[in-house]
Write an enzyme that holds these catalytic residues in place. Structure first.
Site, PDB file in Angstrom:
ATOM      1  N   TRP A 197      20.957   1.908  22.691  1.00  0.00           N
ATOM      2  CA  TRP A 197      19.524   2.036  22.066  1.00  0.00           C
ATOM      3  C   TRP A 197      18.815   3.452  22.761  1.00  0.00           C
ATOM      4  O   TRP A 197      18.355   4.300  21.994  1.00  0.00           O
ATOM      5  CB  TRP A 197      18.450   0.879  22.145  1.00  0.00           C
ATOM      6  CG  TRP A 197      19.298  -0.416  21.561  1.00  0.00           C
ATOM      7  CD1 TRP A 197      19.517  -1.557  22.222  1.00  0.00           C
ATOM      8  CD2 TRP A 197      19.818  -0.651  20.414  1.00  0.00           C
ATOM      9  NE1 TRP A 197      20.327  -2.420  21.771  1.00  0.00           N
ATOM     10  CE2 TRP A 197      20.584  -1.920  20.453  1.00  0.00           C
ATOM     11  CE3 TRP A 197      20.028   0.023  19.362  1.00  0.00           C
ATOM     12  CZ2 TRP A 197      21.220  -2.512  19.332  1.00  0.00           C
ATOM     13  CZ3 TRP A 197      20.983  -0.511  18.028  1.00  0.00           C
ATOM     14  CH2 TRP A 197      21.525  -1.687  18.078  1.00  0.00           C
ATOM     15  N   ASP A 228      10.585   1.492  23.722  1.00  0.00           N
ATOM     16  CA  ASP A 228      11.247   0.655  22.858  1.00  0.00           C
ATOM     17  C   ASP A 228      10.919  -0.634  23.468  1.00  0.00           C
ATOM     18  O   ASP A 228      11.780  -1.016  24.482  1.00  0.00           O
ATOM     19  CB  ASP A 228      12.394   0.938  22.654  1.00  0.00           C
ATOM     20  CG  ASP A 228      13.158   0.183  21.663  1.00  0.00           C
ATOM     21  OD1 ASP A 228      12.610  -0.869  21.439  1.00  0.00           O
ATOM     22  OD2 ASP A 228      14.532   0.596  21.318  1.00  0.00           O
ATOM     23  N   LYS A 236      13.424  -9.614  16.968  1.00  0.00           N
ATOM     24  CA  LYS A 236      14.142 -10.269  18.200  1.00  0.00           C
ATOM     25  C   LYS A 236      13.077 -11.283  18.883  1.00  0.00           C
ATOM     26  O   LYS A 236      13.555 -12.351  19.116  1.00  0.00           O
ATOM     27  CB  LYS A 236      14.467  -9.287  19.084  1.00  0.00           C
ATOM     28  CG  LYS A 236      15.574  -8.422  18.368  1.00  0.00           C
ATOM     29  CD  LYS A 236      15.811  -6.998  19.449  1.00  0.00           C
ATOM     30  CE  LYS A 236      16.805  -6.132  18.853  1.00  0.00           C
ATOM     31  NZ  LYS A 236      18.302  -6.524  18.515  1.00  0.00           N
TER      32      LYS A 236
END
Length: 361
Positions: free
Chosen positions: A103, A172, A196
């Site tokens: 990511w 993030d 999530k």
């Protein structure tokens, strides 16, 4: 009643059962409106109350002061990979990134596409992203420092955030927001895809500090400017109303049922210890992340052979334990033990792992 399994999926992931039951209860008639929440106008008082309540709960849970704006965007965390540099880069200054895999690697790529001076100031690539870098150098010249707080694929997590030497941190937090206490002061912007640990797929939480908004270029397209969403209270266009509603219920559950993030962190620490203590006690399963960098949200491990891993995944699902297959890019197995995964689910997993090792070891 429908038989539910223990859900270890990495995202979309488990939601708290009381939240699902609440949704079910008022699905056909949302708070006396005579309509489903899926039908209520985003311009109505009903949804305005949802938006305001969700925003207030997020600010209380994360202890955000009046400098911070809570936004509800679309496009997932992946959209933020490009929006962050578009909005927050400063002419003549580099942007710093720490690469902890997948990511963060994607975020770096999006910043480079824009022709920025991207500096990867720390990386764990040389050891296949199995650890979090210990040192993050800063010369104080960057526009921001970008981190990914938790790597769902590699099973690593920042236990302590680095000292950024006064440079605003952009982070993030898709897979560990609301899971533990942290000091928001060093963060100029936080973003998190909800699917999530905060709600369902379809909404991205963005938290941005006032001073960062001063950087937003007037020349950006309207839909790509953070200032647009601040000025229009996340309703420049139709927001993902249902996803925001569910996020509101999730934050209500954390605040009122669990007792806040401090209590949530304690539960998460105990769940992670239960699984890692077992992994460390035997030789059949092998954890893939270095012990001091282990994620308390995503526990990644391997079995002696890929054939045994496939058998493990198949038999675990038959035993009511779902979502244990590792990410396709790395293989192996992964148990995502987010906020909504109860302790008894982790205990059931450990019990299954013990029995599977006994039979196949």
């Amino acid at each position: 009643m429908t038989q539910r399994i223990y859900n270890f999926n990495a995202g979309p992931a488990a939601l708290p059962l009381p939240v699902l039951e609440h949704i079910q209860e008022e699905m056909l008639d949302f708070r006396g409106s005579g309509m489903s929440i899926l039908e209520v106008s985003h311009r109505s008082k009903w949804f305005e109350d949802v938006l305001d309540d969700t925003t207030a709960r997020i600010k209380r849970l994360l202890k955000l002061d009046d400098r911070y704006h809570v936004l509800f965007l679309q496009g997932g965390a992946s959209m933020q990979f490009c929006m962050v540099p578009m909005n927050l880069a400063v002419a003549g200054k580099p942007v710093d990134y720490v690469d902890t895999g997948t990511w963060s690697t994607k975020a770096i790529k999006e910043a480079r596409i824009q022709g920025l001076d991207v500096r990867v100031v720390a990386s764990s690539q040389e050891k296949e992203f199995t650890y979090i870098p210990k040192e993050v150098p800063s010369d104080g010249k960057a526009a921001y420092l970008h981190l990914t707080s938790n790597n769902t694929i590699r099973g690593t997590q920042w236990r302590l955030f680095p000292d950024s030497a006064g440079i605003p941190i952009v982070c993030d937090m898709s897979s560990d927001i609301f899971s533990r206490i942290f000091d928001p002061a060093p963060f100029g912007l936080i973003y998190a895809g909800a699917q999530k640990n905060a709600g369902p797929a379809g909404v991205t939480l963005v938290i941005v500090r006032d001073d960062m908004l001063e950087r937003v270029p007037a020349t950006l397209p309207t839909m790509l400017k953070y200032t647009t969403y601040v000025e229009k209270k996340s309703m420049f266009n139709t927001p993902p109303t249902f996803a925001i509603y569910v996020m509101g219920l999730v934050t209500q559950w954390i605040e009122e049922t669990v007792g806040g993030i401090e209590k949530m962190e304690g539960v998460n620490n105990r769940k992670a210890a239960l699984l890692y203590d077992y992994l460390d006690s035997q030789n059949f399963y092998r954890g893939t992340a270095m012990p001091d960098s282990r994620s308390f949200m995503n526990v990644t491990f391997r079995l002696p052979t890929e054939e045994l891993e496939q058998k493990f995944i198949k038999e675990s699902l038959a035993s009511g334990l779902g979502g244990l297959k590792g990410h396709r890019s790395v293989g192996g197995c992964r148990a995502s033990i987010y906020n909504a995964v109860p302790t008894e689910a982790v205990q059931a997993l450990v019990d299954f792992m013990k029995e599977f090792a006994r039979k196949n070891g």
